[in-house]
Enzyme design. Structure first.
Site, PDB file in Angstrom:
ATOM      1  CB  SER A   1      -0.933   0.044   1.233  1.00 46.75           C
ATOM      2  OG  SER A   1      -0.127   0.087   2.440  1.00 46.75           O
TER       3      SER A   1
ATOM      4  CE  LYS B   1      -2.488   2.060   4.762  1.00 51.18           C
ATOM      5  NZ  LYS B   1      -2.398   1.144   3.721  1.00 51.18           N
TER       6      LYS B   1
END
Length: 170
Positions: free
Chosen positions: A35, A78
């Site tokens: 990701s 993230k």
């Protein structure tokens, strides 16, 4: 006998210091998944500053680690996109922050993601997105949503493994 006591004392002190450092100063994490491509790849190791957010809130562009909501053992990594009060939206694969186009040189090519928002980040929360937007479980997903600033474990400041890719992050 005296030498053995000194060794035991040194080992105990080292263990206590290691626990203090890991608990309050920095910790190592393993990147799991794709990701955050191209910034991080699967199984890379990063060091996280656990101390910095005791004095200030996360800032735009910083890479943070946090537990998946309601699953403390599942740690995600993230990028901070929206701070409290920010308006965030993705239109035609372009990110807009407070109605200003954001140059995202760090994302995977052609991976800005589907249209999203507009959303306003509530006080005490941040909006986090992966750099590989087409393959990221992040704040756009209702299961993740906005992340409480108090739940963030820390700011990624260094990739240390593999050695060939050592890098510091601002």
């Amino acid at each position: 006998m005296k030498e053995l006591k000194e060794w035991i004392k040194s080992i105990v002190i080292a263990i206590i210091l290691a626990l203090i450092i890991r608990g309050f100063v920095m910790e190592s994490f393993i990147v799991d998944g794709s990701s955050m491509l191209p910034t991080f790849t699967d199984n890379e190791r990063v060091l996280v500053n656990k101390f910095v957010y005791r004095f200030r809130e996360p800032r735009h562009g910083e890479i943070v680690v946090f537990p998946f909501p309601n699953e403390e053992d599942k740690i995600l990594i993230k990028r901070v996109i929206g701070e409290p009060g920010d308006k965030v939206e993705i239109i035609s694969e372009q990110l807009y922050l407070n109605d200003q186009l954001v140059d995202e040189g760090y994302i995977l090519h052609d991976s800005a993601g589907k249209d999203f928002g507009p959303v306003w980040v509530p006080e005490g929360y941040v909006l986090l997105l992966g750099d590989n937007r087409n393959n990221s479980h992040d704040s756009r997903d209702p299961e993740v949503g906005f992340i409480d600033i108090d739940d963030i474990r820390g700011k990624t400041f260094m990739r240390y493994w593999p050695i060939s890719k050592i890098r510091y992050f601002k």
